[in-house]
Design a protein around this motif. Sequence first.
Motif, mmCIF file in Angstrom:
data_model
loop_
_atom_site.group_PDB
_atom_site.id
_atom_site.type_symbol
_atom_site.label_atom_id
_atom_site.label_comp_id
_atom_site.label_asym_id
_atom_site.label_seq_id
_atom_site.Cartn_x
_atom_site.Cartn_y
_atom_site.Cartn_z
ATOM 1 N N UNK A 90 0.882 -1.155 0.000
ATOM 2 C CA UNK A 90 0.000 0.000 0.000
ATOM 3 C C UNK A 90 0.925 1.212 0.000
ATOM 4 N N UNK A 91 0.949 1.935 -1.096
ATOM 5 C CA UNK A 91 1.895 3.038 -1.223
ATOM 6 C C UNK A 91 1.193 4.363 -0.935
ATOM 7 N N UNK A 92 1.724 5.097 0.026
ATOM 8 C CA UNK A 92 1.079 6.345 0.432
ATOM 9 C C UNK A 92 1.531 7.513 -0.441
ATOM 10 N N UNK A 144 1.578 -5.415 2.326
ATOM 11 C CA UNK A 144 0.274 -6.047 2.354
ATOM 12 C C UNK A 144 0.548 -7.539 2.441
ATOM 13 N N UNK A 154 -0.278 -3.295 -6.679
ATOM 14 C CA UNK A 154 0.130 -2.135 -5.887
ATOM 15 C C UNK A 154 -1.077 -1.243 -5.684
ATOM 16 N N UNK A 155 -1.278 -0.844 -4.462
ATOM 17 C CA UNK A 155 -2.412 -0.002 -4.118
ATOM 18 C C UNK A 155 -1.877 1.355 -3.705
ATOM 19 N N UNK A 156 -2.415 2.421 -4.267
ATOM 20 C CA UNK A 156 -1.977 3.753 -3.847
ATOM 21 C C UNK A 156 -3.122 4.480 -3.164
ATOM 22 N N UNK A 157 -2.770 5.373 -2.257
ATOM 23 C CA UNK A 157 -3.772 6.118 -1.518
ATOM 24 C C UNK A 157 -3.105 6.853 -0.373
#
Lengths: 141, 141
Positions: B89-91, B100, B126-129
């Motif tokens: 989870x990339x901020x 994750x 890859x999840x960004x948020x």
Amino acid sequence: MTGLLNELSAHGYKITPQRRIILQVLSESCRHLSVEEIGDKVKQIEPGISVATVYRNLNLLAEIGIVSRLDLHEGPARYELNQGHDHHLVCLGCGHAIKLGVCPMQGEIKKIIEESGFEVNSHHFEVTGYCQECQTRHRKP
Amino acid sequence: MTGLLNELSAHGYKITPQRRIILQVLSESCRHLSVEEIGDKVKQIEPGISVATVYRNLNLLAEIGIVSRLDLHEGPARYELNQGHDHHLVCLGCGHAIKLGVCPMQGEIKKIIEESGFEVNSHHFEVTGYCQECQTRHRKP
DNA sequence: CTCCTAAATAGTATCTATTATCAATTGCTA
DNA sequence: TAGCAATTGATAATAGATACTATTTAGGAG
Ligand SMILES: [Mn+2]
Ligand SMILES: [Mn+2]
Ligand SMILES: [Zn+2]
Ligand SMILES: [Zn+2]
């Protein structure tokens, strides 16, 4: 095609010959194109168009959701008309991006991420390997 | 640390002061670092080391699996000591990559891909948020 | 231990993809 | 149809990374 032009207007952007041609090129392709490929096709139709204009407009079109950008892990980004949220099997042999009709951001994984307290903005899932046609070519050596 | 150096030898590569220092820097960090960050820390220890050497060796270390490379969708690649296959989870606020503990390449999705005849080589998810700390900072305006 | 050589390095040039700049042009609206 | 912000073409600038090359060095053979 006119739907796409209306979309531009609706967002307050002008309909220019350059934008018409870029959208025409995208709508005539069935696969993801690099900016260079798009630029070449655009210049076949109207040689005077600048590559800067192609970059600028692809960014704009991606921003308002008319096109989707595919970021591979090397090489330039690729674009196509937005056909909704999807993910791809990307072939290392021929470069084609095969649509995968399913998204990992659901079920258990989605729940785990939500429960972590992370605020999801977007996600990317991409599989690389070799398509069936390229497997034979690649296996031999 | 000596385990990592042995790994280099085992692959037939020489143990150089530069490689020792790069590995030291990586082993002292608890997060993904860009090449620039790694180079800065390396130069604090030994100022003469070239950035080209840092690039070269991170590529090498990634190739033999000692480090893992994280390709975000913008900005430079980031590296850390390989801790096994994972996703993040990339901020977008602070840049941290939160591990994750789960992989989408399993169950139904894996089956669908296998049945398509595509030969899988690797995959990225890859999840960004925004992480919890950054959410407050980001919500306000 | 010393010598030798392939591997590695420092410093720099080059490359690729993309964005920035800016003067000139043009689509839209009143 | 006049005016003006938006857009464009041309080109410079940038970021990130790799290529090149003369020089140095790690580590095995003797
Ligand atoms: Mn998805
Ligand atoms: Mn995985
Ligand atoms: Zn293929
Ligand atoms: Zn954060």
